[in-house]
Design a protein around this motif. Structure first.
Motif, PDB file in Angstrom:
ATOM      1  N   LYS A  91       0.800  -1.217   0.000  1.00  0.00           N
ATOM      2  CA  LYS A  91       0.000   0.000   0.000  1.00  0.00           C
ATOM      3  C   LYS A  91       0.840   1.278   0.000  1.00  0.00           C
ATOM      4  CE  LYS A  91      -3.854  -2.271   2.382  1.00  0.00           C
ATOM      5  NZ  LYS A  91      -4.648  -2.374   3.626  1.00  0.00           N
ATOM      6  N   THR A  92       2.158   1.127   0.093  1.00  0.00           N
ATOM      7  CA  THR A  92       3.001   2.318   0.198  1.00  0.00           C
ATOM      8  C   THR A  92       3.227   3.015  -1.137  1.00  0.00           C
ATOM      9  OG1 THR A  92       5.033   0.997   0.017  1.00  0.00           O
ATOM     10  CG2 THR A  92       4.177   1.420   2.246  1.00  0.00           C
ATOM     11  N   SER A  93       3.110   2.265  -2.256  1.00  0.00           N
ATOM     12  CA  SER A  93       3.285   2.878  -3.576  1.00  0.00           C
ATOM     13  C   SER A  93       2.875   1.876  -4.641  1.00  0.00           C
ATOM     14  CB  SER A  93       4.745   3.287  -3.808  1.00  0.00           C
ATOM     15  OG  SER A  93       5.564   2.146  -4.001  1.00  0.00           O
ATOM     16  N   PRO A  94       2.562   2.350  -5.840  1.00  0.00           N
ATOM     17  CA  PRO A  94       2.248   1.420  -6.942  1.00  0.00           C
ATOM     18  C   PRO A  94       3.399   0.463  -7.238  1.00  0.00           C
ATOM     19  CG  PRO A  94       1.494   3.623  -7.484  1.00  0.00           C
ATOM     20  CD  PRO A  94       2.306   3.756  -6.230  1.00  0.00           C
ATOM     21  N   GLU A  95       4.625   0.960  -7.165  1.00  0.00           N
ATOM     22  CA  GLU A  95       5.772   0.107  -7.442  1.00  0.00           C
ATOM     23  C   GLU A  95       5.933  -0.944  -6.351  1.00  0.00           C
ATOM     24  OE1 GLU A  95       9.335  -1.185  -9.555  1.00  0.00           O
ATOM     25  OE2 GLU A  95       7.296  -0.483  -9.962  1.00  0.00           O
ATOM     26  N   ALA A  96       5.685  -0.579  -5.101  1.00  0.00           N
ATOM     27  CA  ALA A  96       5.735  -1.555  -4.018  1.00  0.00           C
ATOM     28  C   ALA A  96       4.684  -2.636  -4.235  1.00  0.00           C
ATOM     29  CB  ALA A  96       5.525  -0.867  -2.675  1.00  0.00           C
ATOM     30  N   GLU A  97       3.509  -2.234  -4.670  1.00  0.00           N
ATOM     31  CA  GLU A  97       2.442  -3.202  -4.939  1.00  0.00           C
ATOM     32  C   GLU A  97       2.861  -4.168  -6.043  1.00  0.00           C
ATOM     33  OE1 GLU A  97      -2.352  -3.266  -5.955  1.00  0.00           O
ATOM     34  OE2 GLU A  97      -1.175  -1.453  -6.326  1.00  0.00           O
ATOM     35  N   ARG A  98       3.488  -3.638  -7.079  1.00  0.00           N
ATOM     36  CA  ARG A  98       3.899  -4.492  -8.199  1.00  0.00           C
ATOM     37  C   ARG A  98       4.992  -5.465  -7.791  1.00  0.00           C
ATOM     38  NH1 ARG A  98       7.716  -5.070 -12.039  1.00  0.00           N
ATOM     39  NH2 ARG A  98       9.006  -3.364 -11.262  1.00  0.00           N
ATOM     40  N   THR A  99       6.003  -4.975  -7.083  1.00  0.00           N
ATOM     41  CA  THR A  99       7.139  -5.834  -6.758  1.00  0.00           C
ATOM     42  C   THR A  99       6.814  -6.855  -5.672  1.00  0.00           C
ATOM     43  OG1 THR A  99       7.973  -4.139  -5.219  1.00  0.00           O
ATOM     44  CG2 THR A  99       8.842  -4.116  -7.472  1.00  0.00           C
ATOM     45  N   ALA A 100       5.781  -6.616  -4.890  1.00  0.00           N
ATOM     46  CA  ALA A 100       5.393  -7.564  -3.843  1.00  0.00           C
ATOM     47  C   ALA A 100       4.309  -8.529  -4.303  1.00  0.00           C
ATOM     48  CB  ALA A 100       4.913  -6.813  -2.599  1.00  0.00           C
ATOM     49  N   GLU A 101       3.746  -8.281  -5.477  1.00  0.00           N
ATOM     50  CA  GLU A 101       2.556  -9.017  -5.913  1.00  0.00           C
ATOM     51  C   GLU A 101       2.798 -10.518  -6.001  1.00  0.00           C
ATOM     52  OE1 GLU A 101      -0.883  -8.450  -9.294  1.00  0.00           O
ATOM     53  OE2 GLU A 101       1.180  -7.944  -9.838  1.00  0.00           O
ATOM     54  N   HIS A 102       3.889 -10.930  -6.629  1.00  0.00           N
ATOM     55  CA  HIS A 102       4.161 -12.358  -6.799  1.00  0.00           C
ATOM     56  C   HIS A 102       4.354 -13.037  -5.445  1.00  0.00           C
ATOM     57  CE1 HIS A 102       5.698 -16.041  -8.614  1.00  0.00           C
ATOM     58  NE2 HIS A 102       6.737 -15.971  -7.799  1.00  0.00           N
ATOM     59  N   ALA A 103       5.122 -12.408  -4.569  1.00  0.00           N
ATOM     60  CA  ALA A 103       5.358 -12.992  -3.248  1.00  0.00           C
ATOM     61  C   ALA A 103       4.072 -13.053  -2.436  1.00  0.00           C
ATOM     62  CB  ALA A 103       6.415 -12.176  -2.499  1.00  0.00           C
ATOM     63  N   LEU A 104       3.262 -12.018  -2.515  1.00  0.00           N
ATOM     64  CA  LEU A 104       2.018 -11.987  -1.744  1.00  0.00           C
ATOM     65  C   LEU A 104       1.063 -13.077  -2.207  1.00  0.00           C
ATOM     66  CD1 LEU A 104       0.313 -10.685   0.437  1.00  0.00           C
ATOM     67  CD2 LEU A 104      -0.459  -8.988  -1.236  1.00  0.00           C
ATOM     68  N   PHE A 105       0.986 -13.292  -3.518  1.00  0.00           N
ATOM     69  CA  PHE A 105       0.138 -14.379  -4.017  1.00  0.00           C
ATOM     70  C   PHE A 105       0.591 -15.714  -3.449  1.00  0.00           C
ATOM     71  CE2 PHE A 105      -0.320 -17.936  -6.959  1.00  0.00           C
ATOM     72  CZ  PHE A 105      -1.695 -17.989  -7.082  1.00  0.00           C
ATOM     73  N   GLY A 106       1.904 -15.970  -3.461  1.00  0.00           N
ATOM     74  CA  GLY A 106       2.418 -17.225  -2.934  1.00  0.00           C
ATOM     75  C   GLY A 106       2.136 -17.396  -1.462  1.00  0.00           C
ATOM     76  N   VAL A 107       2.256 -16.298  -0.708  1.00  0.00           N
ATOM     77  CA  VAL A 107       1.988 -16.352   0.732  1.00  0.00           C
ATOM     78  C   VAL A 107       0.517 -16.644   0.997  1.00  0.00           C
ATOM     79  CG1 VAL A 107       1.888 -14.930   2.822  1.00  0.00           C
ATOM     80  CG2 VAL A 107       3.945 -14.915   1.386  1.00  0.00           C
ATOM     81  N   GLU A 108      -0.374 -15.960   0.291  1.00  0.00           N
ATOM     82  CA  GLU A 108      -1.808 -16.172   0.512  1.00  0.00           C
ATOM     83  C   GLU A 108      -2.224 -17.586   0.124  1.00  0.00           C
ATOM     84  OE1 GLU A 108      -3.698 -11.696  -0.011  1.00  0.00           O
ATOM     85  OE2 GLU A 108      -3.576 -13.007  -1.763  1.00  0.00           O
ATOM     86  N   ASN A 109      -1.703 -18.063  -0.995  1.00  0.00           N
ATOM     87  CA  ASN A 109      -2.034 -19.415  -1.436  1.00  0.00           C
ATOM     88  C   ASN A 109      -1.492 -20.447  -0.454  1.00  0.00           C
ATOM     89  OD1 ASN A 109      -3.131 -21.080  -3.746  1.00  0.00           O
ATOM     90  ND2 ASN A 109      -1.050 -21.868  -3.662  1.00  0.00           N
ATOM     91  N   GLY A 110      -0.241 -20.258  -0.024  1.00  0.00           N
ATOM     92  CA  GLY A 110       0.363 -21.187   0.918  1.00  0.00           C
ATOM     93  C   GLY A 110      -0.338 -21.196   2.254  1.00  0.00           C
ATOM     94  N   TYR A 111      -0.726 -20.014   2.728  1.00  0.00           N
ATOM     95  CA  TYR A 111      -1.428 -19.925   4.012  1.00  0.00           C
ATOM     96  C   TYR A 111      -2.732 -20.701   3.970  1.00  0.00           C
ATOM     97  CZ  TYR A 111      -4.209 -18.080   7.831  1.00  0.00           C
ATOM     98  OH  TYR A 111      -5.013 -17.987   8.945  1.00  0.00           O
ATOM     99  N   LYS A 112      -3.487 -20.521   2.908  1.00  0.00           N
ATOM    100  CA  LYS A 112      -4.787 -21.195   2.815  1.00  0.00           C
ATOM    101  C   LYS A 112      -4.613 -22.709   2.723  1.00  0.00           C
ATOM    102  CE  LYS A 112      -9.265 -19.923   0.901  1.00  0.00           C
ATOM    103  NZ  LYS A 112      -9.944 -19.046  -0.076  1.00  0.00           N
ATOM    104  N   ALA A 113      -3.635 -23.145   1.943  1.00  0.00           N
ATOM    105  CA  ALA A 113      -3.389 -24.575   1.783  1.00  0.00           C
ATOM    106  C   ALA A 113      -2.921 -25.207   3.084  1.00  0.00           C
ATOM    107  CB  ALA A 113      -2.360 -24.802   0.678  1.00  0.00           C
TER     108      ALA A 113
END
Length: 685
Positions: A290-312
């Protein structure tokens, strides 16, 4: 969610477990398939299925779908390539990508494709090498024989051949898998993330689904598209309800044959700690995004993996928390132990195996904090540190004979390691500072501020201060620097002033020490004694049982079939029109503009996603779903929420595989994305 309904099935006499099993392709359940569906795949069918299937070395499945090396997998399996090829001005993850000519196909920096070509049983060689040994001697002997076998298998063709010794039935069998290696992999087409992951985390592991979770890649050799003889042709019509279908893929890991002691440690330590870690990391990454558009872009792949892993992992933990599962597993274990006890020779050889495993699990519980933080790198969560650890250890290990190295630095493993180290993928310092500071904070919290190792690492600095200093001073983001250190070996490493290299050198003695204790007192004990239990199972059951998943090629069979959930019937298909009905215009239920523009051209009644009774687990993402003719009828991308308990057992009444329908792929590829050349390539057979 507690899966009480799953375990109630155990009390039903004669419950059919027809579709259960992730079978190796050299031991398919042909008799069962014939009895249940009247179909027996012959050796030619099995061979074509094996050679048409592909493994993405980083952890997914795929398949060849044209003679010119076109590879189909999931969008989320190729998202790392999309992320690595993106910039602040051009976001391929969000916007998608299509190469209109082959010259426009983009090289993926870190994707290696493996095609399984040969399976050889090496059980006797491995067991002979370790016979009569315990602890460190057992581990060393096993490492040496595996290195010898893989080196002989690869020979002088390490650039195109990969060989792995695969542990099946937890040591009951060892097999040598020989792969053709494709390291030149290029991006051909990917839709927008908004449609590839339509519904986002709320819909993840659920059904109905409306996802076009697909990416097309291409394997190249010698600068040209690879020529492929065995690939899967597409079925335009897909599969009908009740039709028999197969999944050939690389299921990552199941724990259906573990002892009760292993399962309780998994529940109390590994799963619990990982779920808590991922929950905290998710919060940090969300705030950073949420700190910047670039931060959102660069964290997107890692965040997806974390959310998917957490749910699994949360689903697996919830399953293990249900007392019914442990009761059932205890009953199975007791029955096998009683079987062994009735045979004096077996009892003398195998009877103590369960107690030995339980003792090893207690050791693991004691050392897990140190092992996880120091050797498993959970205290140093940074790509820079991973590069430094690999470079430091490679310099040390490559100077040793092949059979004496740490397994990940054996000659047969070096091409994949070099591909990762020399990757041109960008590293984002601001993102790395966040993850490294958090991991250092957790290391101090878990090991204690007064712990000698923590003091060695942090000194007088805070985690934030140390993270910033390390990352501001490093040059390891430059692949040329990494390559020079790799080529320079021990001398270059010793002379390096890079702060991450210095850190990796400083902590390596402690990391190796805790690893050695783990290998001696835990891993080798588990390996030796699970081999003994596997022998008992073979004597009791033969090889009619399938082995636990090991991220190697497996075949599962089942049928297109809906299920009951919460008193309502879940139909086996969704439609393209249903995606428009689900569209709200707001994330995560916002269809991309390309779909709205093409709506009038689309067949809204076209089946879109479907569910089947195939037995899968994580790692199967990207698997081809095929019919009896060996034609693509779907692309596996998920399981339903009930399937998360499938790590421990399978209930075909509820466990479902979720796939993209083959007809929907063709419909949207042409009408939404205008990829007529790709459509023709897929259909040309």
């Amino acid at each position: 969610m507690r899966f009480h309904w799953l375990f109630a099935a155990l009390a039903i006499p004669g419950l059919s477990m027809a579709a259960e099993g992730m079978w190796t392709l050299d031991n398919p359940p042909t008799a069962r398939m014939q009895a249940e569906y009247g179909f027996t795949p012959d050796s030619g069918w099995i061979k074509r299925a094996m050679l048409g299937s592909v493994r993405i070395a980083g952890g997914c499945s795929a398949s060849f779908v044209s003679k010119d090396g076109l590879v189909m997998t999931n969008h989320h399996c190729a998202s790392q390539c999309l992320d690595q090829m993106s910039t602040a001005k051009k976001n391929l993850v969000a916007d998608g990508f299509i190469a209109k000519r082959r010259e426009e196909e983009l090289s993926c920096p870190e994707i290696e494709l493996n095609r399984l070509e040969q399976i050889t049983d090496v059980t006797e060689q491995v067991k002979s090498a370790t016979a009569g040994l315990d602890g460190a001697a057992f581990k060393s002997a096993q490492t040496a024989i595996k290195a010898k076998l893989t080196a002989a298998c690869v020979g002088t063709e390490k650039d195109i051949v990969r060989c792995d010794v695969v542990d099946l039935y937890h040591g009951g069998r060892y097999q040598l898998y020989k792969y053709h290696r494709f390291q030149d992999t290029r991006l051909v087409w990917a839709p927008e993330k908004a449609i590839a992951f339509f519904g986002g985390d709320p819909d993840n592991f659920n059904f109905p689904r409306y996802d076009l979770d697909i990416t097309l890649l291409r394997a190249y050799e010698n600068g040209q598209p690879a020529k492929i003889e065995n690939y899967f042709p597409f079925s335009k019509n897909g599969a009908a309800e009740g039709e028999m279908v197969f999944v050939t893929g690389q299921p990552g890991s199941t724990q259906r044959q573990l002892t009760v002691a292993q399962l309780t440690t998994l529940r109390d330590v590994s799963l619990l700690n990982n779920v808590l870690r991922l929950a905290e990391l998710r919060g940090v990454l969300e705030q950073y995004s949420k700190t910047s558009p670039e931060a959102e872009r660069t964290a997107e792949h890692a965040l997806f993996g974390v959310e998917n892993g957490y749910k699994a992992l949360r689903g697996r933990l919830d399953t293990l928390l249900d007392p019914a599962l442990l009761q059932q597993k205890q009953a199975e274990e007791t029955a096998l132990r009683e079987f062994v006890a009735k045979k004096p020779e077996l009892q003398a050889k195998i009877g103590g195996a369960w107690d030995a495993i339980a003792a090893a699990e207690q050791v693991y519980r004691q050392i897990e904090p140190q092992f996880g933080m120091i050797e498993a790198e959970r205290g140093f969560s940074s790509k820079y540190f991973s590069y430094a650890r690999d470079l430091v250890r490679a310099a040390e290990e490559r100077a040793k004979p092949n059979g004496e190295r740490l397994p990940e630095f054996a000659e047969s493993k070096l091409p994949e390691l070099e591909q990762q180290l020399f990757s041109t993928a960008p590293v984002y310092p601001a993102f790395e500072k966040v993850t490294l500071a958090l991991s250092l904070t957790k290391m101090r919290e878990i090991l204690g501020a007064d712990d000698a190792f923590v003091k060695q690492v942090l000194g007088k600095q805070s985690p934030d201060q140390l993270s910033a200093a390390l990352i501001d001073g490093t040059k390891l983001g430059d692949p040329a620097v990494r390559k020079a250190l790799w080529q320079g070996g021990k001398e270059a490493i010793a002379k390096s002033s890079d702060p991450f290299i210095k850190l990796a050198l400083a902590v390596d003695p402690a990391a190796r020490a805790i690893r050695q204790r783990y290998e001696k007192d835990v891993e080798s004990v588990l390996q030796k004694n699970t081999e003994l239990i596997a022998q008992a199972r073979f004597i009791q059951q033969g090889t009619n049982a399938y082995p636990d998943a090991t991220f190697t090629l497996r075949l599962s069979y089942g049928e297109v079939k809906g299920y009951q959930q919460g008193g309502r019937k879940v139909a086996p298909f969704t439609t393209i029109g249903g995606a428009f009905e689900r569209d709200t215009g707001a994330e995560p239920f916002a269809l991309p503009a390309s779909w709205h523009a093409a709506k009038d051209k689309l067949n809204l009644s076209q089946p879109y996603n479907l569910v089947t009774t195939n037995d899968i687990i994580g790692g199967n993402s990207g698997s081809p779903m095929i019919n009896r003719k060996g034609e693509i009828v779907g692309l596996v991308f998920d399981g339903n929420i009930q399937s998360l308990g499938g790590a421990f057992w399978f209930d075909q009444r509820y466990n479902r595989t979720v796939a993209v329908h083959s007809g929907a792929i063709l419909e949207t590829l042409g009408k939404v994305y205008g990829a007529t050349d790709l459509t023709q390539e897929i259909l040309a057979h």
